[in-house]
Design a protein around this motif. Structure first.
Motif, PDB file in Angstrom:
ATOM      1  N   SER A  17       0.830  -1.205   0.000  1.00 10.91           N
ATOM      2  CA  SER A  17       0.000   0.000   0.000  1.00 10.91           C
ATOM      3  C   SER A  17       0.864   1.254   0.000  1.00 10.91           C
ATOM      4  CB  SER A  17      -0.894   0.028   1.248  1.00 10.91           C
ATOM      5  OG  SER A  17      -1.780  -1.063   1.277  1.00 10.91           O
ATOM      6  N   ARG A  19       0.120   5.794   0.225  1.00 12.15           N
ATOM      7  CA  ARG A  19      -0.832   6.907   0.291  1.00 12.15           C
ATOM      8  C   ARG A  19      -0.178   8.127  -0.333  1.00 12.15           C
ATOM      9  NH1 ARG A  19      -2.929  10.756   5.125  1.00 12.15           N
ATOM     10  NH2 ARG A  19      -5.099  11.025   4.456  1.00 12.15           N
ATOM     11  N   TYR A  59     -13.965   6.134 -10.123  1.00  9.00           N
ATOM     12  CA  TYR A  59     -12.719   5.393 -10.304  1.00  9.00           C
ATOM     13  C   TYR A  59     -12.719   4.694 -11.652  1.00  9.00           C
ATOM     14  CZ  TYR A  59     -12.541   5.879  -5.208  1.00  9.00           C
ATOM     15  OH  TYR A  59     -12.532   6.375  -3.923  1.00  9.00           O
ATOM     16  N   VAL A  63      -8.931   0.076 -10.905  1.00  7.99           N
ATOM     17  CA  VAL A  63      -8.519   0.380  -9.536  1.00  7.99           C
ATOM     18  C   VAL A  63      -9.684   0.317  -8.550  1.00  7.99           C
ATOM     19  CG1 VAL A  63      -6.683   1.864 -10.431  1.00  7.99           C
ATOM     20  CG2 VAL A  63      -8.816   2.902  -9.607  1.00  7.99           C
ATOM     21  N   ARG A  66      -9.672  -1.037  -4.806  1.00 10.17           N
ATOM     22  CA  ARG A  66      -8.295  -1.015  -4.304  1.00 10.17           C
ATOM     23  C   ARG A  66      -7.839   0.391  -3.933  1.00 10.17           C
ATOM     24  NH1 ARG A  66      -4.193  -2.312  -7.520  1.00 10.17           N
ATOM     25  NH2 ARG A  66      -5.201  -1.665  -9.467  1.00 10.17           N
ATOM     26  N   PHE A  67      -8.271   1.390  -4.688  1.00  8.08           N
ATOM     27  CA  PHE A  67      -7.850   2.776  -4.462  1.00  8.08           C
ATOM     28  C   PHE A  67      -9.014   3.565  -3.864  1.00  8.08           C
ATOM     29  CE2 PHE A  67      -4.409   3.198  -8.025  1.00  8.08           C
ATOM     30  CZ  PHE A  67      -3.795   2.052  -7.548  1.00  8.08           C
ATOM     31  N   LEU A  80      -4.727   9.918  -2.282  1.00 12.31           N
ATOM     32  CA  LEU A  80      -5.059   8.672  -2.966  1.00 12.31           C
ATOM     33  C   LEU A  80      -4.468   7.530  -2.153  1.00 12.31           C
ATOM     34  CD1 LEU A  80      -6.463   7.537  -5.515  1.00 12.31           C
ATOM     35  CD2 LEU A  80      -4.180   7.382  -6.549  1.00 12.31           C
ATOM     36  N   MET A  82      -3.796   3.781  -1.888  1.00 12.69           N
ATOM     37  CA  MET A  82      -3.670   2.687  -2.849  1.00 12.69           C
ATOM     38  C   MET A  82      -3.325   1.406  -2.098  1.00 12.69           C
ATOM     39  SD  MET A  82      -1.629   4.617  -5.931  1.00 12.69           S
ATOM     40  CE  MET A  82      -0.112   4.692  -5.009  1.00 12.69           C
ATOM     41  N   LEU A  85      -1.608  -3.173  -4.306  1.00 18.05           N
ATOM     42  CA  LEU A  85      -0.955  -2.664  -5.509  1.00 18.05           C
ATOM     43  C   LEU A  85      -0.454  -3.792  -6.398  1.00 18.05           C
ATOM     44  CD1 LEU A  85       0.855   0.355  -3.891  1.00 18.05           C
ATOM     45  CD2 LEU A  85      -0.625   0.487  -5.909  1.00 18.05           C
ATOM     46  N   ASP A  89       0.291  -1.037 -11.803  1.00 15.84           N
ATOM     47  CA  ASP A  89       0.032   0.291 -11.228  1.00 15.84           C
ATOM     48  C   ASP A  89       1.281   1.166 -11.284  1.00 15.84           C
ATOM     49  OD1 ASP A  89      -1.891  -1.352  -8.695  1.00 15.84           O
ATOM     50  OD2 ASP A  89      -2.667  -0.250 -10.438  1.00 15.84           O
ATOM     51  N   TYR A  93       2.472   9.402 -10.815  1.00 10.47           N
ATOM     52  CA  TYR A  93       1.125   9.833 -10.450  1.00 10.47           C
ATOM     53  C   TYR A  93       1.096  11.353 -10.279  1.00 10.47           C
ATOM     54  CZ  TYR A  93      -0.468   5.055  -9.837  1.00 10.47           C
ATOM     55  OH  TYR A  93      -0.844   3.744 -10.070  1.00 10.47           O
TER      56      TYR A  93
END
Length: 115
Positions: A17, A19, A59, A63, A66-67, A80, A82, A85, A89, A93
């Protein structure tokens, strides 16, 4: 002049994960629908998720589940989260408004997911 500053990327293993955060300065942030975008090498930039001023979220299919996109209007920041993953991905970003005219793009934050 509006500035977008993204942060929080990194290298994670598949299933991990991250963020991401994006702080927006010099804009009436609270009324804007904001989006997170990503661009993988050799591919076009794509919209990953967006959130309206009132918190409605959308979304892209890849994703969903998951996001999670969120925002803090008091801090002029969009996030965001996430999870789960996948290697696909992996991308840089970016955040920006959902609709044109876009603000000048920030430097983005690199997310790399290893298998």
């Amino acid at each position: 002049q509006v500035q977008l500053v993204e942060s929080g990327g990194g290298l994670v293993q598949a299933g991990g994960s991250l963020r991401l955060s994006c702080t927006v300065s010099g804009s009436v942030f609270s009324i804007k629908t904001m989006g997170w975008y990503r661009q993988a090498p050799g591919k076009q930039r794509e919209l990953v998720a967006d959130i309206t001023s009132t918190g409605s979220r959308n979304y892209r299919d890849s994703v969903k589940g998951r996001f999670t996109i969120s925002r803090d209007n008091a801090k002029n920041t969009v996030y965001l989260q996430m999870n789960s993953l996948k290697p696909e991905d992996t991308a840089v970003y970016y955040c920006n408004t959902k609709v044109v005219p876009f603000y000048s793009w920030g430097q983005g934050t690199q997310v790399t997911v290893s298998s």
